[in-house]
Design an enzyme around this catalytic site. Structure first.
Site, PDB file in Angstrom:
ATOM      1  N   SER A 118      -7.392   7.904  -1.708  1.00  9.55           N
ATOM      2  CA  SER A 118      -6.372   6.860  -1.836  1.00  9.55           C
ATOM      3  C   SER A 118      -5.166   7.456  -2.547  1.00  9.55           C
ATOM      4  O   SER A 118      -5.306   8.393  -3.336  1.00  9.55           O
ATOM      5  CB  SER A 118      -6.938   5.711  -2.664  1.00  9.55           C
ATOM      6  OG  SER A 118      -5.901   4.866  -3.090  1.00  9.55           O
ATOM      7  N   SER A 119      -4.001   6.880  -2.287  1.00 12.68           N
ATOM      8  CA  SER A 119      -2.790   7.420  -2.937  1.00 12.68           C
ATOM      9  C   SER A 119      -2.781   7.133  -4.445  1.00 12.68           C
ATOM     10  O   SER A 119      -1.990   7.734  -5.177  1.00 12.68           O
ATOM     11  CB  SER A 119      -1.534   6.860  -2.278  1.00 12.68           C
ATOM     12  OG  SER A 119      -1.526   5.461  -2.367  1.00 12.68           O
ATOM     13  N   CYS A 120      -3.660   6.240  -4.927  1.00 12.37           N
ATOM     14  CA  CYS A 120      -3.669   5.936  -6.358  1.00 12.37           C
ATOM     15  C   CYS A 120      -4.358   7.033  -7.183  1.00 12.37           C
ATOM     16  O   CYS A 120      -4.452   6.936  -8.396  1.00 12.37           O
ATOM     17  CB  CYS A 120      -4.314   4.580  -6.634  1.00 12.37           C
ATOM     18  SG  CYS A 120      -6.067   4.565  -6.304  1.00 12.37           S
ATOM     19  N   TRP A 174       3.337 -12.261  -6.987  1.00 12.95           N
ATOM     20  CA  TRP A 174       3.045 -11.668  -8.290  1.00 12.95           C
ATOM     21  C   TRP A 174       4.061 -10.592  -8.673  1.00 12.95           C
ATOM     22  O   TRP A 174       4.559  -9.863  -7.817  1.00 12.95           O
ATOM     23  CB  TRP A 174       1.673 -11.010  -8.288  1.00 12.95           C
ATOM     24  CG  TRP A 174       0.529 -11.948  -8.047  1.00 12.95           C
ATOM     25  CD1 TRP A 174       0.574 -13.320  -8.025  1.00 12.95           C
ATOM     26  CD2 TRP A 174      -0.830 -11.577  -7.774  1.00 12.95           C
ATOM     27  NE1 TRP A 174      -0.679 -13.814  -7.762  1.00 12.95           N
ATOM     28  CE2 TRP A 174      -1.553 -12.779  -7.607  1.00 12.95           C
ATOM     29  CE3 TRP A 174      -1.506 -10.367  -7.663  1.00 12.95           C
ATOM     30  CZ2 TRP A 174      -2.909 -12.799  -7.332  1.00 12.95           C
ATOM     31  CZ3 TRP A 174      -2.864 -10.378  -7.381  1.00 12.95           C
ATOM     32  CH2 TRP A 174      -3.560 -11.583  -7.220  1.00 12.95           C
ATOM     33  N   GLY A 219     -15.216  -2.585   7.851  1.00 12.60           N
ATOM     34  CA  GLY A 219     -14.021  -2.690   7.011  1.00 12.60           C
ATOM     35  C   GLY A 219     -12.743  -2.443   7.788  1.00 12.60           C
ATOM     36  O   GLY A 219     -12.771  -2.152   8.989  1.00 12.60           O
ATOM     37  N   HIS A 265     -18.205   0.530   8.824  1.00 10.68           N
ATOM     38  CA  HIS A 265     -17.627   0.228  10.136  1.00 10.68           C
ATOM     39  C   HIS A 265     -17.090  -1.187  10.274  1.00 10.68           C
ATOM     40  O   HIS A 265     -16.426  -1.507  11.240  1.00 10.68           O
ATOM     41  CB  HIS A 265     -18.671   0.491  11.235  1.00 10.68           C
ATOM     42  CG  HIS A 265     -19.757  -0.538  11.277  1.00 10.68           C
ATOM     43  ND1 HIS A 265     -20.773  -0.577  10.347  1.00 10.68           N
ATOM     44  CD2 HIS A 265     -19.973  -1.580  12.122  1.00 10.68           C
ATOM     45  CE1 HIS A 265     -21.560  -1.589  10.626  1.00 10.68           C
ATOM     46  NE2 HIS A 265     -21.101  -2.216  11.693  1.00 10.68           N
ATOM     47  N   TYR A 275     -11.205   2.996 -10.100  1.00  9.27           N
ATOM     48  CA  TYR A 275     -11.255   3.294  -8.659  1.00  9.27           C
ATOM     49  C   TYR A 275     -10.715   4.699  -8.396  1.00  9.27           C
ATOM     50  O   TYR A 275     -11.322   5.485  -7.648  1.00  9.27           O
ATOM     51  CB  TYR A 275     -10.418   2.238  -7.929  1.00  9.27           C
ATOM     52  CG  TYR A 275     -10.289   2.443  -6.447  1.00  9.27           C
ATOM     53  CD1 TYR A 275     -11.344   2.153  -5.586  1.00  9.27           C
ATOM     54  CD2 TYR A 275      -9.091   2.895  -5.885  1.00  9.27           C
ATOM     55  CE1 TYR A 275     -11.220   2.320  -4.222  1.00  9.27           C
ATOM     56  CE2 TYR A 275      -8.960   3.066  -4.514  1.00  9.27           C
ATOM     57  CZ  TYR A 275     -10.022   2.776  -3.690  1.00  9.27           C
ATOM     58  OH  TYR A 275      -9.895   2.939  -2.330  1.00  9.27           O
ATOM     59  N   LYS A 277     -12.548   8.025  -6.737  1.00 11.67           N
ATOM     60  CA  LYS A 277     -12.016   8.722  -5.556  1.00 11.67           C
ATOM     61  C   LYS A 277     -11.762  10.201  -5.874  1.00 11.67           C
ATOM     62  O   LYS A 277     -12.025  11.067  -5.037  1.00 11.67           O
ATOM     63  CB  LYS A 277     -10.736   8.038  -5.068  1.00 11.67           C
ATOM     64  CG  LYS A 277     -10.984   6.691  -4.410  1.00 11.67           C
ATOM     65  CD  LYS A 277     -11.724   6.864  -3.098  1.00 11.67           C
ATOM     66  CE  LYS A 277     -12.013   5.566  -2.387  1.00 11.67           C
ATOM     67  NZ  LYS A 277     -12.856   5.760  -1.200  1.00 11.67           N
ATOM     68  N   HIS A 307      -5.130  -6.923  -0.969  1.00 12.75           N
ATOM     69  CA  HIS A 307      -3.919  -6.155  -1.231  1.00 12.75           C
ATOM     70  C   HIS A 307      -2.705  -7.057  -0.989  1.00 12.75           C
ATOM     71  O   HIS A 307      -2.819  -8.149  -0.442  1.00 12.75           O
ATOM     72  CB  HIS A 307      -3.864  -4.927  -0.324  1.00 12.75           C
ATOM     73  CG  HIS A 307      -4.850  -3.877  -0.708  1.00 12.75           C
ATOM     74  ND1 HIS A 307      -6.044  -3.697  -0.052  1.00 12.75           N
ATOM     75  CD2 HIS A 307      -4.829  -2.949  -1.702  1.00 12.75           C
ATOM     76  CE1 HIS A 307      -6.714  -2.708  -0.621  1.00 12.75           C
ATOM     77  NE2 HIS A 307      -6.007  -2.244  -1.630  1.00 12.75           N
ATOM     78  N   ASP A 325       2.673  -5.488 -12.242  1.00 15.42           N
ATOM     79  CA  ASP A 325       3.415  -4.808 -11.169  1.00 15.42           C
ATOM     80  C   ASP A 325       2.647  -3.610 -10.622  1.00 15.42           C
ATOM     81  O   ASP A 325       2.838  -3.203  -9.489  1.00 15.42           O
ATOM     82  CB  ASP A 325       4.747  -4.259 -11.728  1.00 15.42           C
ATOM     83  CG  ASP A 325       5.892  -5.235 -11.516  1.00 15.42           C
ATOM     84  OD1 ASP A 325       5.741  -6.167 -10.709  1.00 15.42           O
ATOM     85  OD2 ASP A 325       6.938  -5.049 -12.168  1.00 15.42           O
TER      86      ASP A 325
END
Ligand code: GFB
Length: 317
Positions: free
Chosen positions: A109-111, A204, A15, A13, A138, A142, A181, A271
């Site tokens: 997550s989209s990753c 970066w 985050g 809670h 990660y 997920k 991020h 990247d």
């Protein structure tokens, strides 16, 4: 449907996402929210999580607790990312099953989608190719969480759903340059470059990767929406459809902050995935759409950063 007095546990809670879910629930009139700080309840400890669920018996669970970070943190703290995420999600999902939680919403997550996935990425592309190296641990954690929810629904008849957010941002984000991020990192870097009257700001990578950004208040609204769609328990993407290159993002941020120096690219830094755009037709067909445009969300997040970064505010005067 969640009733206003149902007991709702929000894991994570403090985050970015968990705090936005709390705001959204409170605004919608939910009165029986439970949460614990990390010091009060370490979610990597199975027995403690089980005891907490036995005591509280939440009706609904938003599982937004996770070890998260930007490309650098994902790439460097690989062991922490896989271990902590596997432990936290596994303990919470199992305790929710044991203690008859009516519905749990797991944040993916989209990753999780393959690195070179066809774009925009549809939910059925999961596990059709090799993952991006920088965040593989990660992503694997997920994916395990999504599959645990699916397996539990199939074997135990639970009703656990998983949502796949695109890159999120907003108030309560992490502005630590080592672990954050890209969006909060650039807000801070450009802000500091402006204060220092620097002629340039260094970011970066090459600036060419494409990313889709979603404001966390939209994300929270989508989470409440999906939690209430009880006729549905597949995985679902949550995105804005608004895609920009990292260079364009940096330019937008320079405008919002009011910095007119040069943007310099440090190509020795990775990247990551070249493009990461979600196909959100599943969610759109259910009846939900993002509301907050990137430009507006950036202004709001910058204002929040200024207000909450006392050192930066002091040096502005
Ligand atoms: O948000 P980010 O760190 O992660 O964005 P991902 C990375 C992109 O922004 C890369 C560039 O192309 C970076 O080279 N970039 C430029 C920067 N300047 C900076 C900077 O100062 N800081 C950061 N962090 N990036 C993460 C995944 O992927 O996204 C996670 O690692 C998760 O697993 C999360 O999925 C949503 O978008 O590449």
């Amino acid at each position: 449907m969640m009733n206003k007095t149902d007991k709702i546990y929000i894991a994570g809670h403090r985050g970015l996402v968990g705090s936005a879910i709390i705001r959204a629930l409170q605004k919608a009139g939910f009165t029986n929210l439970v949460y614990r700080t990390h010091a009060e309840l370490d979610l990597t400890q199975q027995q403690k999580v089980n005891d907490f669920f036995a005591h509280e018996k939440p009706d609904y669970v938003f599982l937004a607790a996770a070890k998260v970070g930007g490309i650098h943190a994902n790439n460097v703290y690989r062991g922490d990312f896989i271990y902590e995420n596997l432990m936290v999600q596994s303990n919470v999902i199992e305790a929710a099953r044991r203690h008859q939680t009516k519905r749990l919403l797991f944040l993916g997550s989209s990753c999780i989608y393959p690195r070179d996935c066809a774009q925009p990425m549809r939910e059925e592309y999961l596990l059709t190719g090799t993952l991006e190296q920088t965040n593989e641990p990660y992503a694997i954690a997920k994916i395990a969480g999504i599959k645990q929810c699916e397996a539990y629904n199939s074997q135990f008849g639970t009703d656990f759903v998983s949502v796949m957010p695109t890159n999120l941002y907003g108030q309560n984000d992490n502005f630590n340059l080592e672990t954050s991020h890209v969006l909060p990192a650039l807000l801070r870097k450009v802000h500091e470059a402006k204060l220092a009257k620097s002629p340039n700001v260094t970011i970066w990578g090459t600036g060419t990767p494409l990313r889709e950004f979603l404001h966390v208040d939209d994300m929270a609204a989508a989470c409440l929406f999906v939690m209430d769609k009880t006729d549905f328990n597949a995985i679902v993407n949550i995105g804005s459809g608004q895609e920009v290159s990292i260079r364009e993002l940096a330019e937008l941020i320079c405008n919002v902050v009011g910095f007119d120096g040069k943007i310099v690219f440090d190509a020795t830094k990775p990247d990551g995935t070249p493009r990461k755009l979600l196909d959100t037709s599943r969610l759109t067909n259910l009846g939900w759409k993002a509301q907050i445009k990137l430009e507006e969300g950036l202004k709001q997040t910058y204002a929040w950063f200024i207000e909450n970064n006392h050192v930066a505010v002091a040096s502005l005067v």
